[in-house]
Design an enzyme around this catalytic site. Structure first.
Site, mmCIF file in Angstrom:
data_model
loop_
_atom_site.group_PDB
_atom_site.id
_atom_site.type_symbol
_atom_site.label_atom_id
_atom_site.label_comp_id
_atom_site.label_asym_id
_atom_site.label_seq_id
_atom_site.Cartn_x
_atom_site.Cartn_y
_atom_site.Cartn_z
ATOM 1 N N TRP A 125 0.818 -1.215 0.000
ATOM 2 C CA TRP A 125 0.000 0.000 0.000
ATOM 3 C C TRP A 125 0.853 1.267 0.000
ATOM 4 O O TRP A 125 0.323 2.371 -0.074
ATOM 5 C CB TRP A 125 -0.948 -0.007 1.208
ATOM 6 C CG TRP A 125 -1.996 -1.094 1.146
ATOM 7 C CD1 TRP A 125 -2.134 -2.047 0.161
ATOM 8 C CD2 TRP A 125 -3.056 -1.336 2.080
ATOM 9 N NE1 TRP A 125 -3.210 -2.853 0.441
ATOM 10 C CE2 TRP A 125 -3.793 -2.455 1.616
ATOM 11 C CE3 TRP A 125 -3.450 -0.720 3.269
ATOM 12 C CZ2 TRP A 125 -4.905 -2.957 2.300
ATOM 13 C CZ3 TRP A 125 -4.559 -1.220 3.952
ATOM 14 C CH2 TRP A 125 -5.282 -2.331 3.465
ATOM 15 N N GLU A 127 12.081 1.895 -4.034
ATOM 16 C CA GLU A 127 11.865 3.244 -3.512
ATOM 17 C C GLU A 127 12.764 3.502 -2.305
ATOM 18 O O GLU A 127 13.238 4.619 -2.103
ATOM 19 C CB GLU A 127 10.371 3.432 -3.177
ATOM 20 C CG GLU A 127 9.551 3.605 -4.443
ATOM 21 C CD GLU A 127 8.124 3.098 -4.364
ATOM 22 O OE1 GLU A 127 7.607 2.899 -3.262
ATOM 23 O OE2 GLU A 127 7.536 2.889 -5.447
ATOM 24 N N GLY A 162 4.894 1.862 -10.973
ATOM 25 C CA GLY A 162 4.094 3.087 -10.961
ATOM 26 C C GLY A 162 4.070 3.822 -12.288
ATOM 27 O O GLY A 162 3.630 4.965 -12.354
ATOM 28 N N SER A 181 3.362 -2.370 -11.985
ATOM 29 C CA SER A 181 2.139 -2.119 -12.752
ATOM 30 C C SER A 181 1.308 -3.375 -13.016
ATOM 31 O O SER A 181 0.777 -3.552 -14.110
ATOM 32 C CB SER A 181 2.476 -1.395 -14.066
ATOM 33 O OG SER A 181 3.101 -0.164 -13.793
ATOM 34 N N GLY A 221 1.307 -2.652 -6.351
ATOM 35 C CA GLY A 221 1.280 -1.337 -5.714
ATOM 36 C C GLY A 221 -0.092 -0.702 -5.902
ATOM 37 O O GLY A 221 -1.054 -1.036 -5.219
ATOM 38 N N GLY A 222 -0.188 0.196 -6.863
ATOM 39 C CA GLY A 222 -1.402 1.002 -7.077
ATOM 40 C C GLY A 222 -2.701 0.211 -7.080
ATOM 41 O O GLY A 222 -3.681 0.600 -6.432
HETATM 42 P P1 13P Z 1 2.839 -0.443 -8.941
HETATM 43 O O1 13P Z 1 1.987 -1.713 -8.971
HETATM 44 O O2 13P Z 1 2.061 0.760 -8.512
HETATM 45 O O3 13P Z 1 3.599 -0.276 -10.208
HETATM 46 O O4 13P Z 1 3.922 -0.679 -7.777
HETATM 47 C C1 13P Z 1 4.667 -1.833 -7.770
HETATM 48 C C2 13P Z 1 5.423 -1.912 -6.509
HETATM 49 O O5 13P Z 1 6.342 -1.131 -6.284
HETATM 50 C C3 13P Z 1 5.029 -2.920 -5.517
HETATM 51 O O6 13P Z 1 5.963 -3.024 -4.487
#
Ligand code: 13P
Length: 252
Positions: A10, A97, A173, A213, A234-235
């Site tokens: 999240w 990140e 992302g 993604s 992620g998203g």
């Molecule tokens: P997204 O699914 O938003 O691209 O993020 C992936 C992620 O960093 C999961 O840890």
């Protein structure tokens, strides 16, 4: 046989109330899922309440980070001991990140992994190359270095508690997912590395998740690949409907 894992990261989203609402919705909608392990990783401040709400359910709770010491003069940090204390079973380490924004290096990530293992917590270890590294033909070198250094001095027995997540930085992302073939190529390479570093049993048993993604529209193709054992989302993990559909991927 590797049991699939679908994990939702999240990131820095949702208040405690919002986290509880999403966790409770998922608890109801995914109550019947038995063939896939489900993990969610809320923000630190929501972990305790979410873990309480999900106790006894089929959804495990992960932290997104930790510090590799149990207690001490480490202002602002949270240790594996404290994560266990509030009901977490897993922790993500090495996310790109954290590597990019907070300058975390493999040695620090390795220390976190070992500290988590010492508390019997499961580690979701992220690795992945940047676009520049991929285009420069350095992808395999980067992945090899990240894996070797992050798993330094970790035993074959401890590998039962390590989950790998291949997250190409250029796909995080950005809406730009690695193709099924690109992801499978990297996963097969990582499994081969594990075979060399440990043994065929560890290589065969370790779950390797794909992240970057992942959406309801692309999960089925990714999960159909031989060496992709799950996804780190992620998203799309912030929306109950999307995450539920990802958990209920269809492998033809
Ligand atoms: P997204 O699914 O938003 O691209 O993020 C992936 C992620 O960093 C999961 O840890």
């Amino acid at each position: 046989m590797r049991k699939p894992i679908i994990a939702g990261n999240w990131k820095l989203h949702k208040t405690v109330a919002e986290s509880l609402e999403l966790a409770n919705t998922l608890k109801t909608s995914l109550a019947g899922t038995t063939d896939t392990e489900i993990i969610i990783a809320p923000v630190f401040t929501a972990l305790g309440k979410v873990a309480e709400a999900l106790a006894g359910s089929n959804i495990a709770v992960a932290a997104q980070n930790c510090y590799p010491e149990a207690t001490g003069a480490f202002t602002g940090e949270v240790s594996p001991l404290l994560l266990k204390d509030i009901g977490c079973s897993h922790c993500i380490v090495g996310h790109s990140e954290r590597r990019q924004i907070f300058g975390e290096a493999d040695q620090f990530i390795n220390a976190k992994a070992k500290a988590l293992l010492a508390e019997n917590l499961k580690v979701i270890l992220c690795i992945g190359e940047t676009l520049e590294e991929r285009q420069g033909g350095k992808m395999y070198d980067v992945l090899t270095t990240q894996i070797k250094n992050s798993l330094k001095d970790i035993s074959a027995a401890d590998m039962q508690n390590i989950i790998l997540a291949y997250e190409p930085v250029w796909a995080i992302g950005t809406g730009q997912t690695a193709s099924d073939e690109q992801a499978e190529e990297a996963h097969a390479f990582l499994r081969g590395l594990l075979q060399g570093m440990f043994d065929p049993e560890v290589a065969e048993a370790t779950r390797i998740l794909y992240g970057g993604s992942v959406k309801p529209a692309n999960v089925d193709g990714l999960m159909a690949q031989e060496d992709i054992d799950g996804t780190l989302v992620g998203g799309a993990s912030l929306k109950a409907e999307d995450f539920s559909r990802i958990v209920q991927f269809k492998c033809s």
